[in-house]
Scaffold this motif. Structure first.
Motif, PDB file in Angstrom:
ATOM      1  N   ASN A  49      37.596 -83.989 100.071  1.00  0.00           N
ATOM      2  CA  ASN A  49      38.687 -84.524  99.264  1.00  0.00           C
ATOM      3  C   ASN A  49      38.463 -84.214  97.788  1.00  0.00           C
ATOM      4  OD1 ASN A  49      39.278 -87.150  97.478  1.00  0.00           O
ATOM      5  ND2 ASN A  49      40.951 -86.848  98.927  1.00  0.00           N
ATOM      6  N   LYS A  50      39.537 -83.899  97.050  1.00  0.00           N
ATOM      7  CA  LYS A  50      39.412 -83.463  95.656  1.00  0.00           C
ATOM      8  C   LYS A  50      38.861 -84.550  94.743  1.00  0.00           C
ATOM      9  CE  LYS A  50      42.952 -79.841  95.758  1.00  0.00           C
ATOM     10  NZ  LYS A  50      44.236 -79.357  95.200  1.00  0.00           N
ATOM     11  N   VAL A  51      39.205 -85.801  95.005  1.00  0.00           N
ATOM     12  CA  VAL A  51      38.654 -86.880  94.182  1.00  0.00           C
ATOM     13  C   VAL A  51      37.149 -87.006  94.423  1.00  0.00           C
ATOM     14  CG1 VAL A  51      38.705 -89.360  93.745  1.00  0.00           C
ATOM     15  CG2 VAL A  51      40.850 -88.098  94.065  1.00  0.00           C
ATOM     16  N   VAL A  52      36.738 -86.857  95.672  1.00  0.00           N
ATOM     17  CA  VAL A  52      35.319 -86.920  96.009  1.00  0.00           C
ATOM     18  C   VAL A  52      34.559 -85.767  95.358  1.00  0.00           C
ATOM     19  CG1 VAL A  52      33.668 -86.750  97.917  1.00  0.00           C
ATOM     20  CG2 VAL A  52      35.710 -88.178  98.158  1.00  0.00           C
ATOM     21  N   THR A  53      35.098 -84.560  95.469  1.00  0.00           N
ATOM     22  CA  THR A  53      34.385 -83.410  94.905  1.00  0.00           C
ATOM     23  C   THR A  53      34.380 -83.445  93.381  1.00  0.00           C
ATOM     24  OG1 THR A  53      36.375 -82.020  95.100  1.00  0.00           O
ATOM     25  CG2 THR A  53      34.789 -81.951  96.918  1.00  0.00           C
ATOM     26  N   MET A  54      35.435 -83.978  92.763  1.00  0.00           N
ATOM     27  CA  MET A  54      35.429 -84.093  91.307  1.00  0.00           C
ATOM     28  C   MET A  54      34.435 -85.156  90.844  1.00  0.00           C
ATOM     29  SD  MET A  54      36.292 -83.033  88.380  1.00  0.00           S
ATOM     30  CE  MET A  54      37.727 -81.966  88.585  1.00  0.00           C
ATOM     31  N   THR A  55      34.327 -86.233  91.597  1.00  0.00           N
ATOM     32  CA  THR A  55      33.314 -87.238  91.278  1.00  0.00           C
ATOM     33  C   THR A  55      31.923 -86.629  91.366  1.00  0.00           C
ATOM     34  OG1 THR A  55      34.740 -89.005  92.125  1.00  0.00           O
ATOM     35  CG2 THR A  55      32.391 -89.487  91.957  1.00  0.00           C
ATOM     36  N   GLY A  86      23.424 -84.402  85.501  1.00  0.00           N
ATOM     37  CA  GLY A  86      22.058 -84.138  85.951  1.00  0.00           C
ATOM     38  C   GLY A  86      21.699 -84.753  87.284  1.00  0.00           C
ATOM     39  N   ALA A  87      22.683 -85.317  87.983  1.00  0.00           N
ATOM     40  CA  ALA A  87      22.418 -85.962  89.267  1.00  0.00           C
ATOM     41  C   ALA A  87      22.538 -84.976  90.424  1.00  0.00           C
ATOM     42  CB  ALA A  87      23.384 -87.114  89.490  1.00  0.00           C
ATOM     43  N   THR A  88      21.858 -85.302  91.499  1.00  0.00           N
ATOM     44  CA  THR A  88      22.067 -84.662  92.792  1.00  0.00           C
ATOM     45  C   THR A  88      23.033 -85.535  93.578  1.00  0.00           C
ATOM     46  OG1 THR A  88      19.878 -83.648  92.806  1.00  0.00           O
ATOM     47  CG2 THR A  88      20.913 -84.003  94.951  1.00  0.00           C
ATOM     48  N   THR A  89      23.878 -84.928  94.388  1.00  0.00           N
ATOM     49  CA  THR A  89      24.798 -85.723  95.199  1.00  0.00           C
ATOM     50  C   THR A  89      24.651 -85.397  96.676  1.00  0.00           C
ATOM     51  OG1 THR A  89      26.635 -84.137  95.049  1.00  0.00           O
ATOM     52  CG2 THR A  89      26.504 -85.847  93.334  1.00  0.00           C
ATOM     53  N   VAL A  90      24.977 -86.387  97.491  1.00  0.00           N
ATOM     54  CA  VAL A  90      25.098 -86.209  98.933  1.00  0.00           C
ATOM     55  C   VAL A  90      26.490 -86.681  99.326  1.00  0.00           C
ATOM     56  CG1 VAL A  90      24.242 -86.812 101.227  1.00  0.00           C
ATOM     57  CG2 VAL A  90      22.635 -86.585  99.312  1.00  0.00           C
ATOM     58  N   ARG A  91      27.323 -85.739  99.766  1.00  0.00           N
ATOM     59  CA  ARG A  91      28.610 -86.083 100.360  1.00  0.00           C
ATOM     60  C   ARG A  91      28.457 -85.961 101.870  1.00  0.00           C
ATOM     61  NH1 ARG A  91      32.131 -81.795  99.165  1.00  0.00           N
ATOM     62  NH2 ARG A  91      30.552 -80.584  98.071  1.00  0.00           N
ATOM     63  N   PHE A  92      29.118 -86.837 102.610  1.00  0.00           N
ATOM     64  CA  PHE A  92      29.003 -86.744 104.068  1.00  0.00           C
ATOM     65  C   PHE A  92      30.303 -87.197 104.710  1.00  0.00           C
ATOM     66  CE2 PHE A  92      28.128 -91.130 103.222  1.00  0.00           C
ATOM     67  CZ  PHE A  92      28.495 -91.833 104.350  1.00  0.00           C
ATOM     68  N   ASN A  93      30.513 -86.744 105.940  1.00  0.00           N
ATOM     69  CA  ASN A  93      31.675 -87.159 106.704  1.00  0.00           C
ATOM     70  C   ASN A  93      31.319 -88.362 107.569  1.00  0.00           C
ATOM     71  OD1 ASN A  93      33.731 -85.433 105.860  1.00  0.00           O
ATOM     72  ND2 ASN A  93      33.079 -83.792 107.243  1.00  0.00           N
ATOM     73  N   PHE A  94      32.122 -89.414 107.439  1.00  0.00           N
ATOM     74  CA  PHE A  94      31.953 -90.560 108.315  1.00  0.00           C
ATOM     75  C   PHE A  94      32.134 -90.145 109.773  1.00  0.00           C
ATOM     76  CE2 PHE A  94      33.603 -93.186 104.591  1.00  0.00           C
ATOM     77  CZ  PHE A  94      32.384 -93.809 104.334  1.00  0.00           C
ATOM     78  N   ARG A  95      31.688 -90.994 110.669  1.00  0.00           N
ATOM     79  CA  ARG A  95      31.855 -90.764 112.107  1.00  0.00           C
ATOM     80  C   ARG A  95      33.311 -90.405 112.441  1.00  0.00           C
ATOM     81  NH1 ARG A  95      29.872 -96.089 114.677  1.00  0.00           N
ATOM     82  NH2 ARG A  95      28.196 -95.677 113.175  1.00  0.00           N
ATOM     83  N   VAL A 111      25.149 -90.954  96.520  1.00  0.00           N
ATOM     84  CA  VAL A 111      25.784 -90.772  97.826  1.00  0.00           C
ATOM     85  C   VAL A 111      27.260 -91.146  97.671  1.00  0.00           C
ATOM     86  CG1 VAL A 111      25.781 -91.425 100.257  1.00  0.00           C
ATOM     87  CG2 VAL A 111      23.619 -91.323  98.987  1.00  0.00           C
ATOM     88  N   ILE A 112      28.154 -90.215  98.024  1.00  0.00           N
ATOM     89  CA  ILE A 112      29.584 -90.391  97.755  1.00  0.00           C
ATOM     90  C   ILE A 112      30.352 -90.477  99.072  1.00  0.00           C
ATOM     91  CG2 ILE A 112      31.578 -89.476  96.510  1.00  0.00           C
ATOM     92  CD1 ILE A 112      29.623 -87.819  94.824  1.00  0.00           C
ATOM     93  N   CYS A 113      31.188 -91.507  99.189  1.00  0.00           N
ATOM     94  CA  CYS A 113      31.936 -91.787 100.417  1.00  0.00           C
ATOM     95  C   CYS A 113      33.402 -91.391 100.269  1.00  0.00           C
ATOM     96  CB  CYS A 113      31.847 -93.274 100.749  1.00  0.00           C
ATOM     97  SG  CYS A 113      30.161 -93.877 100.977  1.00  0.00           S
ATOM     98  N   HIS A 114      33.965 -90.816 101.316  1.00  0.00           N
ATOM     99  CA  HIS A 114      35.319 -90.254 101.266  1.00  0.00           C
ATOM    100  C   HIS A 114      36.392 -91.258 101.692  1.00  0.00           C
ATOM    101  CE1 HIS A 114      35.745 -89.661 105.636  1.00  0.00           C
ATOM    102  NE2 HIS A 114      34.522 -89.148 105.665  1.00  0.00           N
ATOM    103  N   PRO A 115      37.669 -90.923 101.456  1.00  0.00           N
ATOM    104  CA  PRO A 115      38.761 -91.840 101.818  1.00  0.00           C
ATOM    105  C   PRO A 115      39.017 -91.890 103.322  1.00  0.00           C
ATOM    106  CG  PRO A 115      39.653 -89.829 100.863  1.00  0.00           C
ATOM    107  CD  PRO A 115      38.162 -89.763 100.702  1.00  0.00           C
ATOM    108  N   LEU A 116      40.053 -92.622 103.697  1.00  0.00           N
ATOM    109  CA  LEU A 116      40.327 -93.001 105.082  1.00  0.00           C
ATOM    110  C   LEU A 116      40.396 -91.796 106.020  1.00  0.00           C
ATOM    111  CD1 LEU A 116      40.887 -95.686 106.569  1.00  0.00           C
ATOM    112  CD2 LEU A 116      43.327 -95.215 106.258  1.00  0.00           C
ATOM    113  N   TRP A 155      22.338 -94.015  93.833  1.00  0.00           N
ATOM    114  CA  TRP A 155      23.615 -94.621  93.454  1.00  0.00           C
ATOM    115  C   TRP A 155      24.582 -94.481  94.617  1.00  0.00           C
ATOM    116  CZ3 TRP A 155      25.152 -92.874  87.793  1.00  0.00           C
ATOM    117  CH2 TRP A 155      24.163 -93.331  86.891  1.00  0.00           C
ATOM    118  N   LEU A 156      25.560 -95.383  94.663  1.00  0.00           N
ATOM    119  CA  LEU A 156      26.637 -95.305  95.645  1.00  0.00           C
ATOM    120  C   LEU A 156      27.964 -95.096  94.927  1.00  0.00           C
ATOM    121  CD1 LEU A 156      25.821 -98.233  98.124  1.00  0.00           C
ATOM    122  CD2 LEU A 156      25.162 -95.820  98.292  1.00  0.00           C
ATOM    123  N   ALA A 157      28.789 -94.239  95.488  1.00  0.00           N
ATOM    124  CA  ALA A 157      30.127 -94.011  94.953  1.00  0.00           C
ATOM    125  C   ALA A 157      31.090 -93.847  96.113  1.00  0.00           C
ATOM    126  CB  ALA A 157      30.156 -92.772  94.053  1.00  0.00           C
ATOM    127  N   GLY A 158      32.356 -94.145  95.870  1.00  0.00           N
ATOM    128  CA  GLY A 158      33.338 -93.963  96.921  1.00  0.00           C
ATOM    129  C   GLY A 158      34.746 -93.974  96.372  1.00  0.00           C
TER     130      GLY A 158
END
Length: 234
Positions: free
Chosen positions: A63-69, A77-86, A49-54, A122-125
């Motif tokens: 965001n390009k850093v998020v999508t590159m991560t 071989g991982a699956t990812t979940v990107r999401f928009n904060f509130r 699960v990947i968290c985006h910047p401010l 896993w958590l990423a941000g």
């Protein structure tokens, strides 16, 4: 779309096609994208699960850093979940300085764990997103924590957070013009169990012209912690 969708499990998804979904969050709906491993990459029982910047500075899950991560993890071989904060993109609610965003992340992780109980989470941000991931890591106990350009020294309560005690990677550009690299290094050095720190020379906050270096740092940094690949779903 359902407010409580099932985890995508069709051949197109498993081939790496992004699947937009809407999740139920504590402040309303959360806009998200689930994306599987790249084609011809053996899938692993792993969801990051990947968290985006401010959000108040335009940060979103695109965001390009998020999508590159995410791409680096797909190539592992991982699956990812990107999401928009509130309050970001089509997600409901309003910016909450990290507290409500931490609740958003808890909701997304709970959904992932309910849908994929046999997978590591896993958590990423990136930047603000790395602070939010760190804020809940000791509580949620992910299989790994990846923090990119964490905003140490910028008024966030890093010193009040219980440090994560699992596999942990911090990636920092040495020419960051937003986050003081020396503040990040000092914070890492202050920890009893410091994370692995990767410094990327001549690299700004948004990794301009250094996104390939970021991808390599993520892939190299997580390699030792990847779970074994599962059998093909073909």
């Amino acid at each position: 779309m359902s407010a409580t969708p099932s985890f995508p499990d069709d051949p197109a998804f498993l081939g790496g096609a992004p699947v937009p979904i809407t999740l139920a969050g504590p402040a309303g709906s959360l806009e998200a994208i689930v994306e599987g491993p790249e084609p011809d990459t053996p899938a692993r029982p792993l969801v990051a699960v990947i968290c985006h910047p401010l959000p108040t500075e335009g940060g979103t899950m695109h965001n390009k850093v998020v999508t590159m991560t995410a791409r680096a993890l797909h190539q592992c071989g991982a699956t990812t979940v990107r999401f928009n904060f509130r309050g970001a993109g089509a997600s409901d609610g309003a910016f909450d300085n990290g507290d409500g965003e931490a609740d958003d992340l808890r909701a997304v992780v709970a959904w992932v764990r309910a849908q994929r109980p046999g997978a590591q989470v896993w958590l990423a941000g990136f930047s603000f997103g790395s602070f939010v991931a760190y804020k809940v890591a000791a509580e949620l106990k992910p299989g790994m924590l990846i923090m990119i350009a964490p905003p140490a020294g910028r008024g966030y309560e890093f010193d009040r957070i219980t440090p994560f005690d699992g596999p942990w990677l911090v990636i920092q550009g040495e020419a960051d013009e937003v986050v003081d690299p020396n503040a990040v290094y000092a914070w890492v050095d202050s920890l009893e169990q410091p994370p692995e720190l990767v410094r990327i020379p001549d690299t700004s906050h948004f990794f301009h012209r250094r996104l390939m270096d970021l991808r390599g740092a993520v892939k190299n940094g997580v390699r030792a912690y990847l779970p074994a690949a599962t059998a093909s779903h073909d």
